[in-house]
Design a protein around this motif. Structure first.
Motif, short mmCIF file in Angstrom:
data_model
loop_
_atom_site.label_atom_id
_atom_site.label_comp_id
_atom_site.label_asym_id
_atom_site.label_seq_id
_atom_site.Cartn_x
_atom_site.Cartn_y
_atom_site.Cartn_z
N VAL A 106 16.76 60.40 71.17
CA VAL A 106 16.93 62.10 71.55
C VAL A 106 17.33 61.89 72.94
CG1 VAL A 106 16.30 64.28 72.00
CG2 VAL A 106 15.64 63.18 69.45
N VAL A 107 18.51 62.53 73.43
CA VAL A 107 18.84 62.86 74.76
C VAL A 107 18.93 64.39 75.14
CG1 VAL A 107 21.30 62.89 74.48
CG2 VAL A 107 20.52 62.05 76.71
N LYS A 108 18.15 64.76 76.25
CA LYS A 108 18.23 66.01 76.77
C LYS A 108 18.97 66.15 78.12
CE LYS A 108 14.46 67.84 78.78
NZ LYS A 108 13.16 68.29 78.86
N TYR A 109 20.02 67.25 78.15
CA TYR A 109 20.83 66.85 79.23
C TYR A 109 20.62 68.37 80.14
CZ TYR A 109 24.32 68.75 76.19
OH TYR A 109 24.78 69.55 75.00
N THR A 110 20.99 68.57 81.18
CA THR A 110 20.98 69.77 81.96
C THR A 110 21.87 69.59 82.99
OG1 THR A 110 18.63 70.01 81.60
CG2 THR A 110 19.48 71.29 83.32
N ALA A 111 22.66 70.60 83.08
CA ALA A 111 23.69 70.84 84.19
C ALA A 111 23.35 71.83 85.25
CB ALA A 111 25.00 71.04 83.79
N PHE A 112 22.82 71.55 86.51
CA PHE A 112 22.18 72.53 87.20
C PHE A 112 23.36 72.83 88.63
CE2 PHE A 112 19.98 73.25 91.33
CZ PHE A 112 19.21 74.31 91.06
N VAL A 113 23.68 73.96 88.64
CA VAL A 113 24.78 74.44 89.55
C VAL A 113 23.85 74.50 91.02
CG1 VAL A 113 26.47 75.95 90.59
CG2 VAL A 113 25.86 75.60 88.10
N LYS A 114 24.09 73.51 91.84
CA LYS A 114 23.13 73.68 93.05
C LYS A 114 23.24 74.77 93.99
CE LYS A 114 25.25 69.40 94.09
NZ LYS A 114 25.42 67.87 94.64
N ASP A 115 24.34 75.30 94.50
CA ASP A 115 24.52 76.37 95.14
C ASP A 115 24.16 77.62 94.88
OD1 ASP A 115 26.63 76.76 93.64
OD2 ASP A 115 28.05 76.99 95.42
#
Length: 319
Positions: A291-300
């Protein structure tokens, strides 16, 4: 043999989530609930798109209670087969990708190797999981990849007991061999930083003695004990390793849960046939592998734009 790839899509359904404090929602609940939600949405969307309701099965689909799902669409309508891979549900890659430039994001990936899968196949699992994540997000690299090995936990009546028990868990040789595969990805620029999960003081020290690329992160689940053990805190500080806490479950997708998700029951997707029942669906033994969990976090902006899961399994079909 059929490879099965399950996906949740973006679980951020109501816009980006503002990061305020660590959540307590266990990842296995989030995974299974999100998969069911995505299955139902795909069944509805693809069936409605076909004329005259042709997407719906012409025969009732039996569930685990002996009743029928007469309105459940046939799996071939909302799933997709490419060579030996079955995508559940089918994925619209044309709509994949992030909204802003890659530099605006911190991309974190956590890969769970499941206890039902052979360690010798982990190279393929890594390639499959990262390939799906990068295709889904429209990127070529990730900032942080954390690996979770089976058979390792951090549990005890106090942090010292948890640390002591942790030292005997897992398999050092298999973990170091797998780490070598991850080091190549780092050296090739596909992964910025590497991390581990549930490594106590002794396990982390033994890993550091054997690897070239040292882990930048160690995730610890301290739900069942009090604090991070002082020896682990000291080791991490001396080695410049970031200690993080988490609420993930190590065995995030057991075999029984996967069969229930894909089976003919009231909570199932109707892809697999039920054991001992004459009905529709693929017949055979299904084995969850990763299983893979991914997260795209917008830094600013301090928000999560995209979060989701993929899972890989193998179906050994009956003749």
């Amino acid at each position: 043999m059929t490879r099965i790839v399950l996906s949740t899509g973006n679980v951020i359904l109501s816009g980006p989530s503002i990061i305020r404090k660590p959540g307590t929602y266990r990842s296995n609940f989030e995974l299974t609930n999100s998969l069911r939600t995505n299955f139902i949405a795909a069944q509805q969307d693809y069936a409605v798109a076909l004329p005259n309701g042709n997407g719906y099965a012409s025969h009732p689909q039996p569930n685990g209670n002996g009743t029928a799902h007469s309105s459940r669409p046939a799996p071939e309508v909302w799933t997709a087969r490419e060579d030996d891979i079955l995508y559940v549900p089918r994925i619209d890659w044309a709509s994949a990708g992030l909204q802003e430039d890659r530099a605006q994001y911190e991309i974190t990936v956590k890969l769970f190797f499941l206890p039902t899968a052979p360690p010798g196949a982990r190279g393929r699992y890594i390639d499959e999981a990262l390939g799906l994540v990068t295709k889904e997000l429209g990127i070529s690299d990730v900032d942080l990849l954390i690996v979770s090995f089976p058979g390792i936990s951090f549990e005890g009546e106090c942090e010292f007991e948890a640390d002591r028990k942790n030292a005997t868990m897992g398999n050092d040789e298999e973990e170091i061999a797998t780490w070598g595969l991850l080091e190549k990805l780092h050296l090739q620029g596909q992964v910025g930083r590497l991390g581990v999960a549930e490594f106590g003081t002794e396990k982390l020290r033994r890993l550091l003695d054997k690897v070239r690329v040292r882990p930048a992160v160690d995730q610890i689940n301290i739900k069942n004990c009090c604090n991070v053990p002082p020896p682990l805190t000291k080791l991490a500080k001396n080695e410049n390793i970031e200690l993080l806490t988490h609420h993930d479950t190590t065995d995030i997708l057991p075999s029984g849960t996967l069969r229930e998700l894909l089976g003919q029951g009231s909570q199932g997707a109707g892809v697999l046939a039920d054991d001992g029942v004459n009905g529709s669906g693929l017949k055979g033994e299904v084995t969850p592998e990763w299983v893979v969990k991914y997260t795209a976090f917008v830094k600013d902006r301090g928000v999560i734009e995209n979060k989701g899961y993929f899972a890989g399994a193998e179906l050994t079909e009956e003749a």
